[in-house]
Design an enzyme around this catalytic site. Sequence first.
Site, short mmCIF file in Angstrom:
data_model
loop_
_atom_site.label_atom_id
_atom_site.label_comp_id
_atom_site.label_asym_id
_atom_site.label_seq_id
_atom_site.Cartn_x
_atom_site.Cartn_y
_atom_site.Cartn_z
N LYS A 137 31.63 26.15 116.69
CA LYS A 137 32.08 24.87 117.23
C LYS A 137 32.54 23.99 116.09
CE LYS A 137 29.76 21.96 115.87
NZ LYS A 137 29.41 21.48 114.47
N TYR A 143 28.27 17.66 120.52
CA TYR A 143 26.91 17.78 121.08
C TYR A 143 26.62 16.65 122.05
CZ TYR A 143 25.99 21.34 117.55
OH TYR A 143 26.03 22.47 116.79
P1 NAD Z 1 31.00 25.03 104.66
O1 NAD Z 1 31.94 24.08 104.04
O2 NAD Z 1 29.63 25.12 104.11
O3 NAD Z 1 31.62 26.49 104.66
C1 NAD Z 1 32.96 26.71 104.99
C2 NAD Z 1 33.42 28.03 104.43
O4 NAD Z 1 34.82 28.18 104.69
C3 NAD Z 1 33.24 28.14 102.91
O5 NAD Z 1 32.73 29.40 102.59
C4 NAD Z 1 34.65 27.98 102.37
O6 NAD Z 1 34.85 28.67 101.16
C5 NAD Z 1 35.46 28.60 103.49
N1 NAD Z 1 36.86 28.14 103.52
C6 NAD Z 1 37.91 28.95 103.66
N2 NAD Z 1 39.05 28.24 103.62
C7 NAD Z 1 38.72 26.97 103.41
C8 NAD Z 1 39.46 25.77 103.26
N3 NAD Z 1 40.80 25.75 103.34
N4 NAD Z 1 38.79 24.62 103.07
C9 NAD Z 1 37.45 24.60 103.03
N5 NAD Z 1 36.68 25.72 103.16
C10 NAD Z 1 37.31 26.90 103.35
O7 NAD Z 1 30.97 24.66 106.21
P2 NAD Z 1 29.86 25.10 107.29
O8 NAD Z 1 28.88 24.02 107.44
O9 NAD Z 1 29.38 26.47 107.01
O10 NAD Z 1 30.71 25.08 108.62
C11 NAD Z 1 31.55 26.16 109.00
C12 NAD Z 1 31.71 26.13 110.53
O11 NAD Z 1 30.42 26.28 111.12
C13 NAD Z 1 32.28 24.83 111.07
O12 NAD Z 1 33.06 25.10 112.19
C14 NAD Z 1 31.05 24.06 111.51
O13 NAD Z 1 31.29 23.12 112.53
C15 NAD Z 1 30.18 25.19 112.01
N6 NAD Z 1 28.75 24.85 111.99
C16 NAD Z 1 28.07 25.02 113.14
C17 NAD Z 1 26.75 24.68 113.22
C18 NAD Z 1 25.99 24.90 114.49
O14 NAD Z 1 24.89 24.38 114.62
N7 NAD Z 1 26.53 25.66 115.46
C19 NAD Z 1 26.10 24.17 112.09
C20 NAD Z 1 26.83 24.03 110.91
C21 NAD Z 1 28.17 24.38 110.87
#
Ligand code: NAD
Length: 362
Positions: free
Chosen positions: A134, A218
Site C-alpha cells: 500500500k 488506514y
Molecule cells: P524504504 O525507503 O525503506 O525502502 C524503499 C526501497 O525502494 C529501498 O530499498 C530503495 O533502495 C528502493 N528504491 C528503488 N528505487 C527507488 C527510488 N527511485 N527512490 C527511492 N527508493 C527506491 O521504504 P519502505 O518503508 O520499505 O516502504 C516501501 C513500501 O512499503 C511503500 O509502498 C510503503 O508504503 C510500504 N510499507 C507498508 C507498510 C505496511 O504496514 N503495510 C509499512 C511500511 C512500508
Amino acid sequence: MTQQRRDFIKKTGLIMTASAFSPNVLLSATQPKKEKLGVALVGLGYYSRDLLAPALQLTEFCELTGIVTGSPEKIPVWQKKYNIKDQNIYNYDNFDNIANNQDIDVIYIVLPPSLHAKFAIKAAQTGKHVWCEKPMAKTVAECEAMIKAAQDNKVKLAIGYRCQHDPNIQTYINLAKNKKFGKVKMITSAAGYKDSNTNHWKQNKALGGGATLDMGVYAIQGARLGTGEEPISVIAKASTTRPDIYHEVEETMQFMLTFPSGALASCQTSFGIRMNYLHINYEKGWLKMQPHSAYNGNKGKISDGSLINYSLNNQQAKQMDDDALAIMQNKELLVPGEEGLRDIRVVEAIFKSSANNCSVII
Ligand code: NAD
C-alpha cells in the site's frame, strides 16, 4: 466408455483446466504440487528488511526464494541471512527474467508508491502472481492499469493491507455487515506518526510521498470498512507545521467523508502527529479501537462490554499465508487490487478537495 475415449476426455479436461490459469500455474500442473509458494521481494528497504522477510520465515505456505534490488551491497547480507540462491537474485534491469524461474511464484512489490504500477505491471507480465504494498499506486489510472495487467496475464494481484487479515479489524468489518448495533452514524478515524526524515521518498511528491497516501489510507480503510459503504463526497484540508520539510507534500490532512446512508467520517492523517485510533458510533452502540492499524496489539472495546483483543502471532505472516492459500486454491483474495483502487479513488478526491478548497463528489 472405451479406454481411448476416457483418456481423450482426461487429456482435454486437463488442457482446458490448465489454460484457465497463468503460465506459471500451467507449468506447475506438470510438476509436483508445491506446498509453499516462492516469494521474491522487490525493494529491500525498511519494510522488506524489518517486517516482510522475517515474517516470511514464520509463514506456512510461502518462502522467501528471491530478491530484486538496485543495491548490490545488500545482496551478500540477504543471501547469508536467508540462504537465497545466486540464480534467484535480480536487479531492476533483468527483472523480466523471473518469468523463467520456477523457484518464484509471487513477486512482491515493496518500492516507493510511484514505482508500484510500473513494477506490478512488469511482474504480472512475467506470469507470476503479484503482491503490492500500500498505497496501491499514486493515481486511479495507475491502479486500473495494474488490475488490467493482472487480468490480461491471468495472475492474482493482492494489496498488502495487512490489517484486513487481522481478526481484531475483522470485528468491525463484520459489525458493518451484520448490523448488530444498527446503522453506522459517525466515525472518527486517525492514522499518523512523527516522521523525522527530511529527504526520504515520503517527503517527495514525484515518488508518491505525503501523509495521505502513506498513512491516510488506514484512516480511509477505517471509515470505508467501518461503514461497509463507499464514500460519495469529501471535503479536505491540508496543512503543515514544518514547511521546511513538507513543502512538496502535505504533513497533515484532515478530511470528512459522507456515505450514501448519511453516515459521516471525520478522518485525520499526519507525518507530524502520533495517532492511531478508530471510533464508530452506531445507532445502538459504539466501538473504539486503539491502536487500530498497528503491526500488532490492535485492540478495543464495544459498548456491549465485549473486548476486541484477539491474539495474532504475526500480522504480515497471516496476510501472506492468506494470500498464498487463495492462490494455491484459486480462491478470491481478501484484499485484491480492486480494494486498493477504492482507497486511491478517495485519495484523489481528497487532493482535489484540498487543492480547490471545496467539497468533491467521489
Ligand atoms: P524504504 O525507503 O525503506 O525502502 C524503499 C526501497 O525502494 C529501498 O530499498 C530503495 O533502495 C528502493 N528504491 C528503488 N528505487 C527507488 C527510488 N527511485 N527512490 C527511492 N527508493 C527506491 O521504504 P519502505 O518503508 O520499505 O516502504 C516501501 C513500501 O512499503 C511503500 O509502498 C510503503 O508504503 C510500504 N510499507 C507498508 C507498510 C505496511 O504496514 N503495510 C509499512 C511500511 C512500508
